[in-house]
Scaffold this motif. Structure first.
Motif, PDB file in Angstrom:
ATOM      1  N   LEU A  19     -49.110   2.455 -19.975  1.00 43.85           N
ATOM      2  CA  LEU A  19     -49.406   3.854 -19.680  1.00 43.85           C
ATOM      3  C   LEU A  19     -50.341   3.993 -18.489  1.00 43.85           C
ATOM      4  CD1 LEU A  19     -50.196   5.299 -23.250  1.00 43.85           C
ATOM      5  CD2 LEU A  19     -48.012   5.325 -22.042  1.00 43.85           C
ATOM      6  N   LYS A  20     -51.212   2.996 -18.341  1.00 48.66           N
ATOM      7  CA  LYS A  20     -52.302   3.184 -17.401  1.00 48.66           C
ATOM      8  C   LYS A  20     -52.898   1.837 -17.049  1.00 48.66           C
ATOM      9  CE  LYS A  20     -56.684   5.710 -17.409  1.00 48.66           C
ATOM     10  NZ  LYS A  20     -57.537   6.583 -18.223  1.00 48.66           N
ATOM     11  N   SER A  21     -53.303   1.700 -15.806  1.00 48.75           N
ATOM     12  CA  SER A  21     -53.979   0.485 -15.392  1.00 48.75           C
ATOM     13  C   SER A  21     -55.288   0.881 -14.733  1.00 48.75           C
ATOM     14  CB  SER A  21     -53.103  -0.257 -14.383  1.00 48.75           C
ATOM     15  OG  SER A  21     -53.901  -0.846 -13.383  1.00 48.75           O
ATOM     16  N   THR A  22     -56.346   0.187 -15.093  1.00 51.38           N
ATOM     17  CA  THR A  22     -57.624   0.500 -14.451  1.00 51.38           C
ATOM     18  C   THR A  22     -58.172  -0.752 -13.797  1.00 51.38           C
ATOM     19  OG1 THR A  22     -58.670   0.155 -16.568  1.00 51.38           O
ATOM     20  CG2 THR A  22     -58.292   2.432 -15.912  1.00 51.38           C
ATOM     21  N   GLY A  23     -57.327  -1.497 -13.179  1.00 56.79           N
ATOM     22  CA  GLY A  23     -57.758  -2.727 -12.524  1.00 56.79           C
ATOM     23  C   GLY A  23     -57.530  -3.907 -13.420  1.00 56.79           C
ATOM     24  N   SER A  24     -58.485  -4.206 -14.312  1.00 56.96           N
ATOM     25  CA  SER A  24     -58.313  -5.404 -15.125  1.00 56.96           C
ATOM     26  C   SER A  24     -57.815  -5.111 -16.545  1.00 56.96           C
ATOM     27  CB  SER A  24     -59.623  -6.193 -15.169  1.00 56.96           C
ATOM     28  OG  SER A  24     -60.688  -5.311 -15.359  1.00 56.96           O
ATOM     29  N   TRP A  25     -57.854  -3.844 -16.948  1.00 55.37           N
ATOM     30  CA  TRP A  25     -57.368  -3.457 -18.282  1.00 55.37           C
ATOM     31  C   TRP A  25     -56.131  -2.575 -18.165  1.00 55.37           C
ATOM     32  CZ3 TRP A  25     -59.258  -5.247 -22.854  1.00 55.37           C
ATOM     33  CH2 TRP A  25     -60.499  -5.908 -22.807  1.00 55.37           C
ATOM     34  N   TYR A  26     -55.303  -2.660 -19.191  1.00 49.45           N
ATOM     35  CA  TYR A  26     -54.093  -1.829 -19.223  1.00 49.45           C
ATOM     36  C   TYR A  26     -54.010  -1.133 -20.568  1.00 49.45           C
ATOM     37  CZ  TYR A  26     -52.877  -4.714 -15.242  1.00 49.45           C
ATOM     38  OH  TYR A  26     -52.900  -5.349 -14.032  1.00 49.45           O
ATOM     39  N   ASP A  27     -53.748   0.173 -20.558  1.00 47.82           N
ATOM     40  CA  ASP A  27     -53.468   0.890 -21.800  1.00 47.82           C
ATOM     41  C   ASP A  27     -51.976   0.765 -22.061  1.00 47.82           C
ATOM     42  OD1 ASP A  27     -56.049   1.652 -22.082  1.00 47.82           O
ATOM     43  OD2 ASP A  27     -55.744   3.770 -21.600  1.00 47.82           O
ATOM     44  N   VAL A  28     -51.642   0.226 -23.216  1.00 46.05           N
ATOM     45  CA  VAL A  28     -50.234  -0.011 -23.526  1.00 46.05           C
ATOM     46  C   VAL A  28     -49.864   0.723 -24.816  1.00 46.05           C
ATOM     47  CG1 VAL A  28     -48.485  -1.770 -24.026  1.00 46.05           C
ATOM     48  CG2 VAL A  28     -50.310  -2.268 -22.392  1.00 46.05           C
ATOM     49  N   TYR A  29     -48.801   1.528 -24.739  1.00 51.48           N
ATOM     50  CA  TYR A  29     -48.345   2.289 -25.894  1.00 51.48           C
ATOM     51  C   TYR A  29     -47.366   1.442 -26.699  1.00 51.48           C
ATOM     52  CZ  TYR A  29     -45.653   5.776 -28.526  1.00 51.48           C
ATOM     53  OH  TYR A  29     -45.000   6.477 -29.508  1.00 51.48           O
ATOM     54  N   VAL A  30     -47.676   1.303 -28.001  1.00 52.81           N
ATOM     55  CA  VAL A  30     -46.798   0.543 -28.884  1.00 52.81           C
ATOM     56  C   VAL A  30     -46.104   1.536 -29.808  1.00 52.81           C
ATOM     57  CG1 VAL A  30     -46.690  -1.267 -30.635  1.00 52.81           C
ATOM     58  CG2 VAL A  30     -48.329  -1.446 -28.757  1.00 52.81           C
ATOM     59  N   GLU A  31     -44.808   1.718 -29.590  1.00 53.14           N
ATOM     60  CA  GLU A  31     -44.054   2.719 -30.327  1.00 53.14           C
ATOM     61  C   GLU A  31     -44.023   2.394 -31.823  1.00 53.14           C
ATOM     62  OE1 GLU A  31     -39.976   3.132 -29.131  1.00 53.14           O
ATOM     63  OE2 GLU A  31     -39.802   5.113 -30.038  1.00 53.14           O
ATOM     64  N   GLN A  32     -43.821   1.111 -32.103  1.00 53.61           N
ATOM     65  CA  GLN A  32     -43.719   0.606 -33.471  1.00 53.61           C
ATOM     66  C   GLN A  32     -44.856   1.097 -34.376  1.00 53.61           C
ATOM     67  OE1 GLN A  32     -43.223  -3.654 -32.964  1.00 53.61           O
ATOM     68  NE2 GLN A  32     -43.319  -3.931 -35.182  1.00 53.61           N
ATOM     69  N   THR A  33     -46.076   1.095 -33.840  1.00 50.65           N
ATOM     70  CA  THR A  33     -47.239   1.481 -34.645  1.00 50.65           C
ATOM     71  C   THR A  33     -47.845   2.800 -34.163  1.00 50.65           C
ATOM     72  OG1 THR A  33     -48.606   0.146 -33.171  1.00 50.65           O
ATOM     73  CG2 THR A  33     -47.867  -0.890 -35.218  1.00 50.65           C
ATOM     74  N   ASN A  34     -47.232   3.399 -33.119  1.00 56.07           N
ATOM     75  CA  ASN A  34     -47.738   4.632 -32.507  1.00 56.07           C
ATOM     76  C   ASN A  34     -49.215   4.529 -32.135  1.00 56.07           C
ATOM     77  OD1 ASN A  34     -47.404   7.239 -31.520  1.00 56.07           O
ATOM     78  ND2 ASN A  34     -48.119   8.172 -33.433  1.00 56.07           N
ATOM     79  N   GLN A  35     -49.523   3.438 -31.432  1.00 57.11           N
ATOM     80  CA  GLN A  35     -50.899   3.111 -31.074  1.00 57.11           C
ATOM     81  C   GLN A  35     -50.993   2.869 -29.578  1.00 57.11           C
ATOM     82  OE1 GLN A  35     -51.629  -0.550 -33.153  1.00 57.11           O
ATOM     83  NE2 GLN A  35     -53.703   0.078 -33.674  1.00 57.11           N
ATOM     84  N   VAL A  36     -52.171   3.087 -29.026  1.00 57.30           N
ATOM     85  CA  VAL A  36     -52.408   2.672 -27.637  1.00 57.30           C
ATOM     86  C   VAL A  36     -53.401   1.515 -27.662  1.00 57.30           C
ATOM     87  CG1 VAL A  36     -53.243   3.353 -25.364  1.00 57.30           C
ATOM     88  CG2 VAL A  36     -51.944   4.989 -26.750  1.00 57.30           C
ATOM     89  N   LEU A  37     -52.976   0.373 -27.146  1.00 56.40           N
ATOM     90  CA  LEU A  37     -53.816  -0.825 -27.140  1.00 56.40           C
ATOM     91  C   LEU A  37     -54.372  -1.095 -25.747  1.00 56.40           C
ATOM     92  CD1 LEU A  37     -51.753  -3.532 -29.110  1.00 56.40           C
ATOM     93  CD2 LEU A  37     -53.690  -2.172 -29.936  1.00 56.40           C
ATOM     94  N   ALA A  38     -55.631  -1.474 -25.681  1.00 59.30           N
ATOM     95  CA  ALA A  38     -56.206  -1.916 -24.405  1.00 59.30           C
ATOM     96  C   ALA A  38     -55.885  -3.393 -24.251  1.00 59.30           C
ATOM     97  CB  ALA A  38     -57.705  -1.681 -24.404  1.00 59.30           C
ATOM     98  N   CYS A  39     -55.177  -3.738 -23.197  1.00 57.88           N
ATOM     99  CA  CYS A  39     -54.713  -5.121 -23.024  1.00 57.88           C
ATOM    100  C   CYS A  39     -55.246  -5.730 -21.740  1.00 57.88           C
ATOM    101  CB  CYS A  39     -53.189  -5.160 -22.946  1.00 57.88           C
ATOM    102  SG  CYS A  39     -52.360  -4.491 -24.382  1.00 57.88           S
ATOM    103  N   ARG A  40     -55.331  -7.049 -21.773  1.00 57.14           N
ATOM    104  CA  ARG A  40     -55.629  -7.786 -20.553  1.00 57.14           C
ATOM    105  C   ARG A  40     -54.395  -8.576 -20.159  1.00 57.14           C
ATOM    106  NH1 ARG A  40     -60.113 -11.492 -21.430  1.00 57.14           N
ATOM    107  NH2 ARG A  40     -59.668 -11.160 -23.635  1.00 57.14           N
ATOM    108  N   LEU A  41     -54.452  -9.090 -18.945  1.00 56.17           N
ATOM    109  CA  LEU A  41     -53.317  -9.822 -18.415  1.00 56.17           C
ATOM    110  C   LEU A  41     -53.535 -11.315 -18.601  1.00 56.17           C
ATOM    111  CD1 LEU A  41     -50.772  -9.013 -16.882  1.00 56.17           C
ATOM    112  CD2 LEU A  41     -52.062  -9.253 -14.760  1.00 56.17           C
ATOM    113  N   ALA A  42     -52.484 -12.027 -19.039  1.00 58.41           N
ATOM    114  CA  ALA A  42     -52.597 -13.476 -19.165  1.00 58.41           C
ATOM    115  C   ALA A  42     -52.930 -14.066 -17.794  1.00 58.41           C
ATOM    116  CB  ALA A  42     -51.284 -14.056 -19.683  1.00 58.41           C
ATOM    117  N   GLY A  43     -53.867 -15.004 -17.762  1.00 59.71           N
ATOM    118  CA  GLY A  43     -54.369 -15.572 -16.504  1.00 59.71           C
ATOM    119  C   GLY A  43     -53.289 -16.054 -15.567  1.00 59.71           C
TER     120      GLY A  43
END
Ligand SMILES: Nc1nc2c(ncn2[C@@H]2O[C@H](COP(=O)(O)OP(=O)(O)O)[C@@H](O)[C@H]2O)c(=O)[nH]1
Ligand SMILES: [Mg+2]
Ligand SMILES: [Zn+2]
Length: 318
Positions: A9-33
């Motif tokens: 949904l959104k990127s703020t540089g090092s974090w990403y807001d990711v919408y998970v339809e399955q659980t109807n949640q927004v997770l803050a994610c990082r990127l694998a190195g």
């Protein structure tokens, strides 16, 4: 540890807001190195709209492990380095360009420049003319002319007003079950429209300053917003100008779809740039009114920009 699928949904540089339809949640994610090291001409590895595979660990750390293949994307030339492109968003169903014939001043040629970014991937375009409440008879005539031009070549148009609510319901319907990318110059009313479409969002709207006619800049990153009935809107930062000096002239020729369509009848076929080549079918049709001079003029202005840029680049090498 488990794996799930999500939508960025959104990127703020090092974090990403990711919408998970399955659980109807927004997770803050990082990127694998390992993904950051991926060499490419892209300035951003993950874009808004990307479908990603996430790994969630016991302590709830969420890591983006993989980006699924993109259906399409909209990229823009980086202002700093012409060989770098930035992906604005991916997996788009339609691009919505917000314009107005009033406040700020309508930039001729801007629509065609925008279409240059959607055409390579055949993304449908809807052109919105906002602030219809301010249009005088002349503006209404201009809208009708533009409507005729763009609809005849396969793009949609809609005249709306956030103030009087004219056309807002029609626009809402056009967005159901789709991911729509919203773009426009600052001040055209993009935030006001998004507020009208997704109640409760309360996006900041800027006053158009009387002095420059430009709006204040309130959006800095692209961001996907969720409305009712699977309406997904990707809000992008206000556009100032769109430059294409990284392109070849033929790229431009091929992205003006009605020119491309008839170019097989040019003497030089698909290699014709429709300038002063003999036996050019596009120019012939412009002259006899079968193709719009309005589009041709805007086409030539993009070519001029590329030619001027290449000229100065060559000079620099001496
Ligand atoms: N008269 C009129 N003003 C509008 C309309 N839509 C937006 N505005 C005004 O235009 C200005 C810029 O709007 P905003 O939504 O911040 O534009 P953005 O920069 O594109 O996000 C604000 O003062 C809005 O109130 C409209 O349909 N009619
Ligand atoms: Mg805004
Ligand atoms: Zn030609």
């Amino acid at each position: 540890m488990h794996n799930i699928e999500g939508l960025v949904l959104k990127s703020t540089g090092s974090w990403y807001d990711v919408y998970v339809e399955q659980t109807n949640q927004v997770l803050a994610c990082r990127l694998a190195g390992k993904m950051k090291l991926n060499k490419s001409t892209l300035t951003n590895p993950v874009a808004v709209g990307d479908k990603v595979d996430i790994q969630v660990s016991q302590n709830s750390d969420a890591i983006i492990q993989n980006i699924q293949p993109r259906k399409n994307y909209i990229a823009r030339q980086s202002p700093k380095n012409k060989h770098q492109v930035h992906i604005i968003a991916s997996n788009i169903d339609q691009a919505v360009l917000i314009t107005t014939l009033r406040e700020p001043h309508f930039k001729q040629g801007f629509i065609d420049r925008f279409i240059m970014t959607t055409e390579p991937q055949d993304i449908p375009v809807l052109i919105i003319f906002n602030k219809a409440d301010l249009y005088n008879d002349e503006d209404v005539e201009e809208y009708k002319e533009l409507q005729t031009i763009y609809e005849s070549i396969g793009y949609s148009t809609l005249s709306i007003s956030c103030k009087s609510k004219l056309g807002i319901e029609a626009l809402k319907e056009r967005l159901v079950s789709k991911i729509s990318l919203f773009s426009g110059q600052s001040g055209v009313g993009k935030s006001s429209i998004i507020n009208a479409l997704i109640p409760g969002l309360n996006q900041k709207t800027g006053l158009v300053s009387g002095y420059t006619g430009k709006g204040t800049h309130t959006t800095t990153f692209a961001e996907m917003l969720r409305g009712e009935r699977d309406t997904f809107i990707i809000d992008t930062p206000g556009l100032k100008t769109l430059t294409f000096n990284n392109l070849e002239i033929l790229d431009v020729a091929h992205n003006f779809r009605e020119f491309f369509e008839v170019s097989e009848n040019c003497k030089f076929g698909r290699r014709c740039t429709h300038q002063d080549e003999p036996g050019c079918c596009v120019r012939e049709r412009i002259e006899n009114g079968q193709l719009y001079f309005y589009r041709y003029r805007n086409y030539l202005s993009i070519l001029e920009e590329i030619k001027a840029h290449n000229y100065w680049e060559r000079k620099k090498d001496y």
